[in-house]
Write a protein that holds these residues in place. Structure first.
Motif, PDB file in Angstrom:
ATOM      1  N   LEU A 234      -1.377  -8.440   1.982  1.00  0.00           N
ATOM      2  CA  LEU A 234      -2.266  -7.956   3.040  1.00  0.00           C
ATOM      3  C   LEU A 234      -1.372  -7.353   4.114  1.00  0.00           C
ATOM      4  CD1 LEU A 234      -4.710 -10.975   3.177  1.00  0.00           C
ATOM      5  CD2 LEU A 234      -5.344  -8.643   2.568  1.00  0.00           C
ATOM      6  N   MET A 235      -1.919  -6.480   4.952  1.00  0.00           N
ATOM      7  CA  MET A 235      -1.057  -5.830   5.927  1.00  0.00           C
ATOM      8  C   MET A 235      -0.327  -6.867   6.777  1.00  0.00           C
ATOM      9  SD  MET A 235       0.269  -3.034   6.923  1.00  0.00           S
ATOM     10  CE  MET A 235      -0.730  -1.657   6.393  1.00  0.00           C
ATOM     11  N   GLN A 302      -1.410   5.882   1.614  1.00  0.00           N
ATOM     12  CA  GLN A 302      -1.317   6.816   0.491  1.00  0.00           C
ATOM     13  C   GLN A 302      -0.906   6.119  -0.801  1.00  0.00           C
ATOM     14  OE1 GLN A 302       1.523   9.623   2.024  1.00  0.00           O
ATOM     15  NE2 GLN A 302       0.125  10.414   3.585  1.00  0.00           N
ATOM     16  N   LEU A 303       0.020   5.174  -0.700  1.00  0.00           N
ATOM     17  CA  LEU A 303       0.522   4.462  -1.878  1.00  0.00           C
ATOM     18  C   LEU A 303      -0.281   3.204  -2.195  1.00  0.00           C
ATOM     19  CD1 LEU A 303       4.356   4.724  -1.091  1.00  0.00           C
ATOM     20  CD2 LEU A 303       3.056   6.084  -2.745  1.00  0.00           C
ATOM     21  N   ASN A 307      -2.402  -3.379  -2.002  1.00  0.00           N
ATOM     22  CA  ASN A 307      -3.005  -3.695  -3.304  1.00  0.00           C
ATOM     23  C   ASN A 307      -1.958  -3.695  -4.417  1.00  0.00           C
ATOM     24  OD1 ASN A 307      -5.719  -4.220  -2.678  1.00  0.00           O
ATOM     25  ND2 ASN A 307      -6.180  -2.041  -2.558  1.00  0.00           N
ATOM     26  N   HIS A 308      -0.976  -2.838  -4.293  1.00  0.00           N
ATOM     27  CA  HIS A 308       0.120  -2.836  -5.273  1.00  0.00           C
ATOM     28  C   HIS A 308       0.842  -4.181  -5.272  1.00  0.00           C
ATOM     29  CE1 HIS A 308       3.529  -1.495  -7.642  1.00  0.00           C
ATOM     30  NE2 HIS A 308       4.345  -1.853  -6.663  1.00  0.00           N
ATOM     31  N   VAL A 309       1.107  -4.711  -4.071  1.00  0.00           N
ATOM     32  CA  VAL A 309       1.760  -6.025  -3.969  1.00  0.00           C
ATOM     33  C   VAL A 309       0.869  -7.106  -4.571  1.00  0.00           C
ATOM     34  CG1 VAL A 309       2.622  -7.787  -2.372  1.00  0.00           C
ATOM     35  CG2 VAL A 309       3.124  -5.366  -1.954  1.00  0.00           C
ATOM     36  N   LEU A 376       8.535  -2.753  -1.291  1.00  0.00           N
ATOM     37  CA  LEU A 376       7.187  -2.978  -1.825  1.00  0.00           C
ATOM     38  C   LEU A 376       6.837  -2.002  -2.942  1.00  0.00           C
ATOM     39  CD1 LEU A 376       5.099  -3.741   1.397  1.00  0.00           C
ATOM     40  CD2 LEU A 376       6.587  -5.246   0.067  1.00  0.00           C
ATOM     41  N   ILE A 377       7.682  -1.027  -3.179  1.00  0.00           N
ATOM     42  CA  ILE A 377       7.393  -0.023  -4.208  1.00  0.00           C
ATOM     43  C   ILE A 377       7.932  -0.412  -5.586  1.00  0.00           C
ATOM     44  CG2 ILE A 377       7.298   1.863  -2.536  1.00  0.00           C
ATOM     45  CD1 ILE A 377      10.141   2.661  -3.555  1.00  0.00           C
TER      46      ILE A 377
END
Length: 399
Positions: A234-235, A302-303, A307-309, A376-377
Motif C-alpha cells: 500500500l502507498m 503508471q507502473l 499492486n505489483h508489490v 519495487l520494480i
C-alpha cells in the motif's frame, strides 16, 4: 581510476562514521548496480529502501533534467509549480490534508515533533509536554530524532537529549498506556520497525493506540520513512490497519534518490500547530525536489507499483520460507511486502560481505537480521536470482 583508488581517496578525506562495504558503485540500470570494473550486482537494498524505481528510469530522469533547465531553487519566500503539484499528488495518495517538505527523513521527524508540541501548547497554553516512543525504534540521528530513538547505544554519547520522552514496548498496549499522563502530547512509532529488526505493528495494538489517542486528544505520529511509499503493498503501511495518523513522516523512496522528506498532517492538527515563524527551511520543497516527488508519484501510478508489490509478495514469501526450510541458520522470516527480515544465526555482517562476492547486495537490521528492501520494480526472475545467490552464501562456513 580503479575502485581501490577511489576507496583510498574516500578513506583519506571523509569523516569515518561508516564502515563501508568494499564496493565503489559506478552506475545502475534497472535493478542492477555496476562497480568501476564493470562487475554486476543484483540490488536488494535499494540504497536503504530509497530507489524504489530502480536505476535509470527514463521518465524520472527526464523530469529532473527538464527541471534543471528551468530553475533549481527559489526559497520558500515564493511559490513554485513543481512543489505545488507534488504536494497535491502526495496528499491524495496519503489521505492527509497538509504537507511540509524537508531535506531528509530526520528533518521530517523534527518537524513532526515540533508540530505535536505546538499543538499541545496551543491547546493548554503551556509547554513541558511529553512524548511516548518505542523501544528498538529508529527515527534519525539529530538530537530531537535521536531523543525518540529507542536504542540506548545510539543515545548515550549525546546526552542530555530532548527531555520529556518516555519509552514503551512496541506491540504491548499496556506498556504504552502505563506511560500516559496529563502531559502526554504524542505517541510516535514506525508502522513497521526497520533498524530494530523488521517488526510490523500488530493490528490490534495499533488500533488500540489510535483509540487511546482519540480519547485523550494525544497525537499519533507514524514514521513511514522506510516502510512507506508502496514498500508493504500500500502507498503507506498504516493504510492496511483501518486507522489514520494525526501526523506522518515520509522520505527515502519519496524522492527515489533526490534528498527529500516530508511530514504530513490532518487539517485539525494544521490549524492548531505550526504557524508562520514556527518552522522553516531554506532548501525544503524547492523546484528540483518538487519535480522529483511529482515524477515519483506519476511513476507509481503508471507502473501500478503498489499492486505489483502485493501480487509478487506471496512469491517472495514462498521463496524465503523455502530458504528457511533449507537452512537451519535462518530461524524466522519477518516483515510485509518488499520489506523483509531474515533472522540468521550466522554473523549477518559477514553474510552481507559474502553476498557482495556473489554479486548480490543485501544489508542488515539489528544484530541478527538480513534485511531485504529491493527496488519495487523487481520481477520473479530477480527473486529467483537473489535466492540462488543467497543460498550460495548460506551454504558457506562463515565465522
Amino acid at each position: 581510476m580503479s575502485s581501490q583508488e577511489y576507496m583510498n581517496i574516500a578513506e583519506a578525506n571523509l569523516l569515518h562514521t561508516y564502515n563501508r562495504f568494499p564496493l565503489v558503485i559506478d552506475h545502475g540500470e534497472g535493478v542492477y548496480l555496476y562497480d568501476c570494473e564493470g562487475k554486476k550486482y543484483l540490488d536488494f537494498a535499494a540504497g536503504i529502501a530509497v530507489n524504489s524505481l530502480g536505476y535509470s528510469d527514463e521518465y524520472y530522469k527526464n523530469a529532473l533534467k527538464n527541471q534543471v533547465d528551468e530553475v533549481l531553487h527559489t526559497s520558500n519566500l515564493y511559490y513554485n509549480p513543481p512543489i505545488a503539484e507534488a504536494a497535491e499528488k502526495l496528499l491524495k495518495a496519503a489521505q492527509m490534508d497538509r504537507v511540509f517538505f524537508t531535506n531528509s527523513g530526520t528533518e521530517a521527524i523534527e518537524g513532526a515533533l515540533k508540530a505535536a508540541k505546538k499543538y499541545a501548547y496551543t491547546k493548554t497554553g503551556h509547554a513541558g509536554h511529553e512524548i511516548i516512543a518505542m523501544e528498538h525504534s529508529f527515527h534519525g540521528r539529530s538530537i530531537g530524532a535521536l531523543s525518540v530513538t529507542g536504542n540506548a547505544h545510539y543515545r548515550e554519547a549525546f546526552e542530555p537529549l530532548m527531555g520529556g520522552v518516555k519509552f514503551a514496548t512496541f506491540n504491548d498496549y499496556e506498556s504504552v498506556k502505563a506511560q500516559v499522563n496529563e502531559n502526554t502530547c504524542a505517541i510516535i512509532m514506525e508502522t513497521v520497525q526497520g533498524e530494530g529488526g523488521i517488526y510490523p505493528a500488530d493490528p490490534d495494538f495499533l488500533k488500540a493506540i489510535r483509540k487511546l489517542c482519540d480519547e485523550k486528544d494525544i497525537l499519533l505520529i507514524l514514521d513511514e520513512i522506510q516502510c512507506g511509499m508502496g514498500r508493504t503493498g500500500l502507498m503507506f503501511a498504516w493504510q492496511d490497519y483501518g486507522i489514520r495518523p494525526d501526523i506522518m513522516t515520509s522520505a527515502k523512496a519519496l524522492g527515489c534518490g533526490v534528498p527529500v522528506g516530508a511530514f504530513l498532517m490532518t487539517e485539525k492538527v494544521a490549524q492548531a500547530s505550526l504557524a508562520p515563524g514556527d518552522h522553516g527551511t531554506t532548501y525544503g520543497g524547492n523546484p528540483f525536489v518538487g519535480a522529483a516527488v511529482s515524477a515519483v508519484m506519476d511513476r507509481y501510478e503508471q507502473l501500478d507499483l503498489c499492486n505489483h508489490v502485493k501480487e509478487l509478495s506471496a512469491y517472495l514469501d514462498q521463496k524465503l520460507n523455502g530458504l528457511m526450510e533449507q537452512y537451519d541458520c535462518i530461524t524466522e522470516v519477518r516483515g510485509k511486502g518488499f520489506m523483509k527480515g531474515l533472522v540468521c544465526t550466522k554473523p549477518v555482517g559477514k553474510v552481507a560481505e559474502k553476498a557482495l562476492e556473489q554479486g548480490l547486495i543485501v544489508i542488515t537490521a539489528g544484530a541478527d537480521v538480513i534485511r531485504l528492501v529491493p527496488p519495487l520494480i523487481i520481477q520473479k526472475e530477480h527473486i529467483d536470482e537473489m535466492i540462488e545467490k543467497l543460498s550460495a552464501v548460506l551454504s558457506m562456513e562463515i565465522a
